[in-house]
Design a protein around this motif. Structure first.
Motif, PDB file in Angstrom:
ATOM      1  N   GLU A 107       1.322  -1.136   0.076  1.00  0.00           N
ATOM      2  CA  GLU A 107       0.048  -0.345   0.132  1.00  0.00           C
ATOM      3  C   GLU A 107       0.930   1.378  -0.037  1.00  0.00           C
ATOM      4  O   GLU A 107       1.074   1.930   0.521  1.00  0.00           O
ATOM      5  N   PRO A 108       0.958   1.722  -1.609  1.00  0.00           N
ATOM      6  CA  PRO A 108       1.996   2.931  -1.479  1.00  0.00           C
ATOM      7  C   PRO A 108       2.028   4.158  -0.462  1.00  0.00           C
ATOM      8  O   PRO A 108       3.019   4.873  -0.126  1.00  0.00           O
ATOM      9  N   GLY A 109       0.520   4.724  -0.411  1.00  0.00           N
ATOM     10  CA  GLY A 109      -0.647   5.241   0.194  1.00  0.00           C
ATOM     11  C   GLY A 109       0.132   5.692   1.554  1.00  0.00           C
ATOM     12  O   GLY A 109       0.134   7.005   1.901  1.00  0.00           O
ATOM     13  N   ARG A 110       0.762   4.937   1.860  1.00  0.00           N
ATOM     14  CA  ARG A 110       1.062   4.652   3.846  1.00  0.00           C
ATOM     15  C   ARG A 110       1.714   5.379   3.182  1.00  0.00           C
ATOM     16  O   ARG A 110       3.257   5.386   4.870  1.00  0.00           O
ATOM     17  N   PHE A 111       3.059   5.496   2.457  1.00  0.00           N
ATOM     18  CA  PHE A 111       4.579   5.878   2.854  1.00  0.00           C
ATOM     19  C   PHE A 111       4.648   7.757   2.254  1.00  0.00           C
ATOM     20  O   PHE A 111       5.861   7.962   2.432  1.00  0.00           O
ATOM     21  N   ARG A 112       4.172   8.071   1.876  1.00  0.00           N
ATOM     22  CA  ARG A 112       3.763   9.663   0.897  1.00  0.00           C
ATOM     23  C   ARG A 112       3.227  10.758   2.041  1.00  0.00           C
ATOM     24  O   ARG A 112       3.431  10.370   3.413  1.00  0.00           O
ATOM     25  N   THR A 113       4.001  11.494   1.688  1.00  0.00           N
ATOM     26  CA  THR A 113       3.892  12.364   3.040  1.00  0.00           C
ATOM     27  C   THR A 113       2.688  13.484   2.620  1.00  0.00           C
ATOM     28  O   THR A 113       1.979  13.290   1.557  1.00  0.00           O
TER      29      THR A 113
END
Length: 816
Positions: free
Chosen positions: A689-695
Motif C-alpha cells: 500500500e504505497p499511499g501509507r508512505f507518502r508525505t
C-alpha cells in the motif's frame, strides 16, 4: 423554533386550494389527480401526519413560493428582508453566483417530496442527480427546519439568519483553520440535510438509484434531462430492479429542455414525446405531469409507488421478470417562476446583468421576486403544518435511510491461507495459485456468512476469465429472462453490462449491502469519475466528524497491465490505480496484493472498514505463494515488509530493491537471486500500500501513514541507493514515495507505455523493467561493472544487438 410553531390557519377547502398561490397554479389534470388521491387515502384510512389534506397542500404552495424567493435572494442578495421590500442596488451582491435555473425547477420537486411524506406518513429517501441545484434543497430545508447541525447553527427563519444564508453562498471565505468557512456548497455536500451524493458528476445517480433502497424502503430519484445524455445505463433500471431484494424506486425526470448553452439532446430529438417512446421501449411506464406544481410531484411519487407495487405483485413468474417501472416526467421550462424562464440565461444568472451595478437588472429582480414573496406570518403557519413527524412516528427527512447507513459484518469468516513449504527466490520450486482465487473464495464466504447484507457485484464482462467462478455460480448474472445452461437468474446478484460506469454504479449505489467491482484493469479507467465522487463525499463526511457508514467497496483490477499483453496496448493501462493513488489515501486506498495469502488478508481487512474505496491490483494468473499468513498480516498492518528470506546480507547492504506489484516482485526476486549468487549485498522490500508512505497532505493521511520507525524497518535507512520496480508508471511512485528516497540516490522502473501483443516477460522487457534491466541499473547505482552480474548474451540483448528470447525472455508462457 419551527418545531414549536402551531397553525393559526383555517381549514382550506378544495376550491380554495384550486386557486393556487403566487407562481404556483394547479392544472385541471393535477386537480383531478389530487382529488382522486384524497379519496383513495381517505378510503384507506391514511391520515399521514394528521394534518387536513388541503391544508397541507395549500401550505406546500406557500413553501414552494417562499423557497423560490429565498433561492433567488441567495443568488443575488447581500441582505434579505423578511418584509419582502424592494432591494436597492447596494443590497445586492457584488459578484452573484449560482445555478439558479435548475434550483428553481427542483424546489417544487423537493417540496412535493416533503408533501408526499406528510400526506402518507412515510419518510422516503431521496437522491438528486443534478447536485448543482443544491440551493433548492438547502432553501426548503431551512424553511422547514430540516437542516443539519452545521446549517442550524448559522441559519434560521429570521432576517439575520436568512441574510447569513445568502452571504455564505459562494462566499469563498476561509476560516482560521484555512478551510472553507461556509457549510454551503455549489453542490450537495455532507452539510446538506439528507444529502448523500454530490451530483457533481452528472448521470451517476441514474445508474445507482435502482440499487439504493433496501426492501421496505422507498427512494425518490430526481434526475435531469441534461444528465440523461451524459451516462449510458440510465434506462436500465427495469433490468435490475426486483421487488424481492429492492426497495421501491420513484425516478422523476426534471424535463426542462436545456443544458447550459443550448437545448438538451432529448429536446432536440423530439422532447417529451420522444422520451415517452424511449422509456416504453426500455421497460418503463411514463407518467407526465406539471413540473411547476409541488402537488403534481406529490401525486406522482404516491402514484408511481402504488403502480410499481401492483405490477410486482401481479408478476406471473419470477422466471420472466417483466415489471414496468413507473417513471415520472416533470415538464417545466428551465428556471420556471422567475425572469427569463425557458431561455439559456435561466441556467445560472437569469437577470443577465448584475443588479448591484445595473438598475434595470435590479428592477427585474424586484418585479419577479415580489411574485414569489410569502408574508412572514403566513409562511410560519405553513411551515408549522410540516412539523408533525411524531404523529406518524417517522424520522425527519434529513435522517432518511439511504443517507444514513451503518453497515457492518456480523460474521468474519475464517481465512483459508495457503501453507508455504519453503520460501525462496528460486522460481523452480515456487508453488503457484491465482491471487484472484482468494478474492473469489473470500468474497463468497463473506456473503454467505452475512446473509443480512444484500450483495452486488459490478462486472462489465468476463467474470469467468477473471476467475470469479465460485461467486458467479452462487450469485449469478441478473437478467430479465435467463438463458438455460448459463449462470443466469432473474434474481441474480451480479450486475453485468458492457458499460463500466453503469455496473460500478450498482456497487456504489448499494450502500446498504456488501459489494465488489471486478474489471479488466485497463477498462477500470472509465470508472474513475464515479469512484472519485464517492471518495470526495466520504472524505468530506470524515472531515466534519460524520464518517460514512457504508461497508468499504473493493474495486478489483485484474487481467492487469502486465498479464494482458496479448490484447494490445489499449488493454495495458495502469491509469486507474495511479489516479486513485492521487486521491486522499485514507479514503482511496490502493493496494497491490502479491499472492494468494496477501490477497485473502486484504479482502478480510477491507470488509472491516467503512466509507473507503480500495483499489486492488491483482493478477488473475497463477502466481507464486510467497508470503506466509503472518507476513500477510504484517503487510496489511504496516503497508509493506522487508522480505527476510530474500536479499543478501541486508543489514550491510548499500542498495535496497523495492517492488510494488505482484509481477514486479517476481522480477525483483529473480534479480535478487543473481545478486546473491554474485555475493552482492542488498535488501528486498515489498510495498503493498504505497499511499501509507507518502508525505501526508491532510490530517486523515497523517493518521494513515506508517510511523517512521516502521518505515525504516521496511526500507533500511542505511541503504544509500534505492531501485524501485513499480506496476505503475515509475514517475507516479517516485513522486508519491518521496519520503523513502530522502538522502538516497534512486532509480525507478515501471510501465513506460510500451506494449503490443506480448507475453508477460515480453511486456517487462519492452518497458525496460525485466530482471536483467534491474541488474543493469543495480550495477550503475553501485558503480560496479555490469559484466560481473550479466552474461555477454544478456548484455547484448539489453543493448539491442540480439533478441532477448531464450536469454532474458521465454516464448512458452501460457496466455489466457
Amino acid at each position: 423554533m419551527q418545531d414549536q410553531l402551531t397553525s393559526t390557519q383555517e381549514t382550506v377547502s378544495e376550491k380554495e386550494w384550486f386557486e393556487g398561490y403566487g407562481v404556483i397554479a394547479h392544472s385541471a389534470e393535477t386537480r383531478k389527480r389530487i382529488a382522486e388521491m384524497a379519496a383513495t387515502l381517505s378510503a384507506e384510512n391514511t391520515a399521514g401526519d394528521g394534518v387536513a389534506f388541503y391544508d397541507v397542500l395549500a401550505a406546500a404552495d406557500r413553501i414552494a413560493n417562499a423557497a423560490m424567493w429565498l433561492a433567488v435572494n441567495q443568488t443575488y442578495a447581500a441582505h434579505i428582508y423578511t418584509d419582502g421590500r424592494d432591494l436597492k442596488t447596494d443590497d445586492f451582491k457584488k459578484d452573484p453566483q449560482g445555478h439558479l435555473g435548475g434550483s428553481l425547477n427542483m424546489i417544487p420537486a423537493y417540496v412535493g417530496y416533503m408533501l408526499a411524506n406528510a400526506l402518507t406518513g412515510t419518510t422516503r429517501s431521496w437522491v438528486m442527480g443534478q447536485g448543482h441545484a443544491v440551493a433548492a434543497i438547502d432553501s426548503v430545508n431551512l424553511l422547514l427546519g430540516n437542516m443539519t447541525e452545521e446549517h442550524a447553527a448559522r441559519y434560521a427563519l429570521s432576517e439575520d439568519g436568512l441574510t447569513r444564508f445568502a452571504r455564505d453562498f459562494y462566499s469563498y471565505s476561509l476560516n482560521e483553520d484555512g478551510r472553507q468557512d461556509s457549510p454551503l456548497g455549489s453542490h450537495v455536500n455532507p452539510h446538506t440535510g439528507g444529502g448523500h451524493l454530490e451530483g457533481g458528476y452528472l448521470g451517476f445517480a441514474s445508474v445507482q438509484y435502482a440499487h439504493m433502497p433496501l426492501p421496505g424502503e422507498s427512494l425518490v430519484a430526481f434526475l435531469s434531462d441534461g444528465a440523461f445524455e451524459e451516462q449510458r445505463g440510465a434506462d436500465w433500471t427495469p433490468r435490475w430492479w426486483r421487488a424481492e431484494d429492492c426497495g421501491e424506486v420513484v425516478p422523476i425526470m426534471i424535463a426542462n429542455g436545456r443544458r447550459i448553452d443550448q437545448r438538451t439532446t432529448m429536446s432536440q430529438e423530439g422532447g417529451v414525446e420522444w422520451f415517452i417512446k424511449h422509456l416504453e421501449l426500455h421497460g418503463f411506464e411514463p407518467l407526465v405531469f406539471d413540473g411547476r406544481d409541488p402537488a403534481a410531484f406529490a401525486w406522482a411519487i404516491w402514484q408511481q409507488e402504488r403502480r410499481l407495487r401492483e405490477y410486482a405483485a401481479n408478476l406471473n413468474s419470477v422466471e420472466h421478470y417483466h415489471v414496468p417501472v413507473p417513471y415520472g416526467i416533470a415538464v417545466a421550462p428551465k428556471g420556471a417562476g422567475f425572469y427569463n424562464e425557458g431561455t439559456n440565461y435561466a441556467h445560472n444568472l437569469p437577470l443577465v446583468d448584475n443588479p448591484h451595478i445595473n438598475e434595470v437588472a435590479a428592477k427585474r429582480f424586484n418585479t419577479h421576486a415580489k411574485k414569489l414573496y410569502v408574508p412572514f406570518a403566513e409562511l410560519q403557519d405553513s411551515v408549522s403544518l410540516f412539523q408533525h413527524h411524531e404523529k406518524s412516528d417517522r424520522v425527519k427527512e434529513r435522517e432518511h435511510p439511504a443517507g444514513n447507513r451503518d453497515v457492518r459484518l456480523k460474521t468474519l469468516p475464517d481465512l483459508n491461507f495457503k501453507a508455504i513449504t519453503s520460501q525462496t527466490n528460486d522460481p523452480q520450486i515456487w508453488e503457484e495459485i491465482s491471487p484472484m482465487d482468494a478474492i473469489d473464495e473470500g468474497f463468497l464466504k463473506t456473503v454467505k456468512a452475512n446473509p443480512h447484507l444484500r450483495p452486488r457485484v459490478g462486472n462489465p464482462d468476463e467474470m469467468l476469465s477473471n476467475r470469479m467462478d465460485d461467486t458467479l455460480e452462487a450469485l449469478e448474472f441478473r437478467v430479465v429472462d435467463a438463458e438455460e445452461g448459463l449462470e443466469e437468474s432473474t434474481l441474480g446478484k451480479v450486475i453485468t453490462a458492457l458499460n463500466e460506469e453503469a455496473v460500478a454504479g450498482a456497487a456504489f449505489g448499494n450502500k446498504g449491502g456488501i459489494n465488489m467491482i471486478v474489471t479488466y484493469e485497463a477498462f477500470g479507467a472509465k470508472m474513475f469519475g464515479g469512484a472519485r465522487q464517492e471518495v470526495i463525499f466520504s472524505k468530506h463526511q470524515k472531515d466534519i466528524g460524520k464518517p460514512a457508514g457504508w461497508l468499504s467497496v473493493p474495486l478489483v483490477l485484474t487481467s492487469n497491465t502486465w498479464e494482458n499483453g496479448k490484447n494490445e496496448l489499449s488493454h495495458q493501462d495502469p491509469s486507474l490505480a495511479e489516479s486513485m493513488l492521487s486521491e486522499t489515501s485514507d479514503i482511496s486506498r490502493v493496494l497491490f496484493p502479491a499472492d494468494y495469502n496477501s490477497a485473502a488478508e486484504t479482502l478480510a481487512r477491507l470488509y472491516q472498514t467503512q466509507g473507503q474505496i480500495w483499489t486492488l491490483v491483482i493478477p488473475k494468473r497463477a502466481m507464486p505463494v510467497l508470503f506466509s499468513e503472518e507476513e500477510s498480516q504484517k503487510l496489511l498492518n504496516d503497508g509493506g515488509i522487508q522480505i527476510s528470506w530474500a536479499g543478501h546480507e541486508a543489514d550491510k547492504a548499500e542498495i535496497g530493491l523495492v517492488a510494488i506489484g505482484a509481477y514486479q516482485l517476481v522480477e525483483v526476486l529473480k534479480a535478487s537471486a543473481r545478486l546473491k549468487e554474485r555475493d552482492i549485498a542488498h535488501s528486498v522490500s515489498y510495498l503493498i500500500e504505497p499511499g501509507r508512505f507518502r508525505t501526508p497532505r491532510n490530517d486523515g493521511e497523517a493518521e494513515h501513514i506508517v510511523p517512521e520507525a516502521v518505515r525504516d524497518v521496511i526500507v533500511p535507512p542505511a541503504s544509500r541507493h534505492i531501485l524501485m520496480m513499480s506496476h505503475t508508471r515509475p514517475e507516479v511512485m517516485l513522486g508519491t514515495l518521496q519520503p523513502l528516497w530522502s538522502g538516497k540516490s534512486v532509480k525507478a522502473l515501471g510501465f513506460i507505455n510500451q506494449g503490443g501483443t506480448l507475453d508477460v516477460e515480453g511486456m517487462h522487457f519492452v518497458n525496460g523493467c525485466s530482471w536483467a534491466h534491474i541488474l543493469r541499473e543495480t550495477a550503475t547505482l553501485l558503480g560496479i561493472n555490469e559484466e560481473n552480474i550479466l552474461s555477454d548474451e544478456e548484455r547484448q540483448a539489453l543493448n539491442g544487438t540480439r533478441s532477448p528470447d531464450g536469454v532474458i525472455t521465454k516464448t512458452n508462457n501460457k496466455e489466457s
